[in-house]
Every structure is written in structure tokens, then in C-alpha cells.
Design a protein around this motif. Structure first.
Motif: not given
Length: 303
Positions: A227-240
Motif C-alpha cells: 500500500g505504499i507507492s513512493n517508498i523507493e524515492e526515499h531510499l539510498k543505495e545502502k538501504d537497498r
């Protein structure tokens, strides 16, 4: 010589007849009734229609009647007494069908309020617990401030639980609304109820919320939420990278993990056969009362 040959031929014929009868008696060929039953089962399998047990549908509408799957908290006598108390409480107050994502209005007694009652409107973000410990949480944004209230489902101070919008969401818990934009959790207190036609399935709301920038209350990127659409916009490479390292894809194949989180179907059948008749009678009587309320005409005042 001829008499001896006749006797031997008669004996051989008799033995053949006995062997044939014995083979027919010992054969495993099905009778006509068995053939008909098997043909009926084959027709059902070909048609693809499985017999639906209406009792098993109750596990989604009344999940609190199922006990805690943790064996440390199991007690058959306490569970039976709790089910009796829950049915008595349902005779006093109407507890409607609702799910996580439904919008509810709850009225409780409040001795400090001017009208001695307090009414709160919000979206259900969690529903958990079993027996008399069942509870649910409502969330709303009031004066630009997020407010959450947790209610016990069988609290004797509850006067009314009204479903304003019956629907489901894509996730089982909506805690991420705390970090989402306030527009997804804002509902007016004078909201009118939306009535679904009888017999229609519960709709699933496919809305996907947008999160505010970090920091967040939890690491939502590691929970596989739909149910979240923009979660990838707030992630950095280390978070991924950390998310990939902490993934557990084998859990969906772990049958024992799923078994520990559920109640065996045999125990569910025993519980629902115990309470289904009373729940069905309550549901029918509540529908009759609601129809009388909706179709009642105001009386003319004389004088």
C-alpha cells in the motif's frame, strides 16, 4: 469306463462353477450405486465447483472466536466460557462486520463529557487479539494532529459501533499511515454511512499512500508492503543493500511457520459448529431491525 468319465466331467464342471461364483464374490468391481457416486464426483471435479462450507466463512467475519494459536495461552475451559460471554455481549449490542481499512464510528460512555458519551470516527489500522481480549485501533487526523484510539471489542462501555465505509486494504496492518501524508487519515466526524447492497462482496481499496520524507517510525522498506507507492524515492543505495541482505524468501515455503500461526481446521469446525447457529440468528434479527429503522415513516403529530 463311460460312467467314470461322466463322473469326472461332472466333478470338473461343478468345480468350475464354484470357482466362478467365488471369484465373483471376491471381485473388487464396484456396484451400481458406487459407480453412480464415482460418476457424480467426477462430474463435480470436472465442473470445478467445490462445496463451500458457510461455517468456515465465519473465520473472516468473527476472527476473535478463534483461540490464540500459541499453545502456552490455550485453555479449553476458559475459551468456552469466553465464547459464551461474547455471545451474551452480542445480544446486548450490535457488533458489525468490519476489516482493517474500514471506516468506523465508535460511541462510548464518558462520564467527563457533557453528553456523557464520546464519539470518534477513524480508519481501522489494526485488529488483533482473541476472545475477550480482542481489540482494534482507529486513526484520524484532528486539528492537524494524528489521533489513535484503541478499543476493546467487547468493552461494556461501548454503546455503538457503526460502519461508515466497509472495505479492505492491500495490507493486514496500516501502521504506515503514521508516516504518510495526513490526507490519507483525515475523515470528517459527520461522515454519512455508505450502505453496500446485500450480497455484494467486500470491496478492496487499491489506494497506495505516499510517505513523508524520512525519518520514519519503522523501516517500511523491509516489510514488503503493497500500500505504499513512493517508498523507493526515499531510499539510498545502502538501504537497498541492507534490505536485500535481510530478506527471508524461504519463509513463504515454511509450512511449520504457517501451521504455528493458525488453528487446525478440525478445531475450527468444532468452534464454529458451537457458535454458528446463535451468530446466524443474531445476524438475521439485526437485519430485520435495521430494515425496520430504514423503512419506518415519521408519525404525524396531532394537535
Amino acid at each position: 469306463m463311460s460312467l467314470a468319465l461322466r463322473k469326472t466331467t461332472d466333478i470338473v464342471a461343478a468345480t468350475k462353477w464354484i470357482l466362478r461364483r467365488g471369484c465373483l464374490n471376491l471381485s473388487t468391481l464396484p456396484e451400481k450405486s458406487e459407480v453412480l457416486e464415482q460418476s457424480g464426483n467426477e462430474v463435480k471435479r470436472r465442473s470445478g465447483r467445490k462445496p463451500v462450507n458457510p461455517i468456515l466463512k465465519c473465520r473472516h467475519v468473527y476472527p476473535e472466536f478463534l483461540p490464540d494459536p500459541n499453545p502456552k495461552w490455550r485453555n479449553s475451559l476458559r475459551e468456552k466460557l469466553e465464547r459464551m460471554d461474547m455471545l451474551k455481549r452480542r445480544n446486548q449490542i450490535e457488533i458489525p462486520e468490519f476489516y482493517v481499512g474500514s471506516i468506523l464510528a465508535v460511541t462510548i460512555s464518558d462520564p467527563h463529557a457533557q453528553s456523557k458519551t464520546n464519539r470518534f470516527v477513524g480508519i481501522c489500522i489494526e485488529r488483533k487479539g482473541s476472545g475477550l481480549r480482542a481489540e482494534f485501533t482507529l486513526r484520524n487526523v484532528v486539528d492537524h494532529q494524528g489521533v489513535e484510539i484503541r478499543y476493546d471489542l467487547y468493552d461494556p462501555t461501548i454503546h455503538q459501533i457503526q460502519v461508515l465505509r466497509l472495505e479492505k486494504r492491500l495490507d493486514d496492518k496500516l501502521f504506515y499511515l503514521r508516516d504518510a501524508l495526513p490526507e490519507y487519515s483525515t475523515f470528517p466526524f459527520d461522515m454519512d454511512p455508505e450502505i453496500l447492497p446485500e450480497g455484494t462482496p467486500v470491496p478492496i481499496n487499491p489506494v497506495q499512500v505516499k510517505l513523508k520524507p524520512r525519518p520514519w517510525l519503522e523501516r517500511w522498506e523491509r516489510q514488503e508492503l503493497k500500500g505504499i507507492s513512493n517508498i523507493e524515492e526515499h531510499l539510498k543505495e545502502k538501504d537497498r543493500v541492507r534490505r536485500e541482505l535481510r530478506k527471508k524468501p524461504w519463509e513463504k515455503y515454511d509450512l511449520m511457520l504457517q501451521y504455528r500461526k493458525t488453528i487446525p481446521i478440525e478445531e475450527q469446525n468444532d468452534i464454529w459448529s458451537e457458535v454458528y447457529n446463535q451468530l446466524h440468528q443474531l445476524q438475521v434479527s439485526q437485519k430485520k431491525i435495521s430494515r425496520k429503522r430504514t423503512y419506518s415513516t415519521p408519525k404525524t403529530q396531532l394537535g
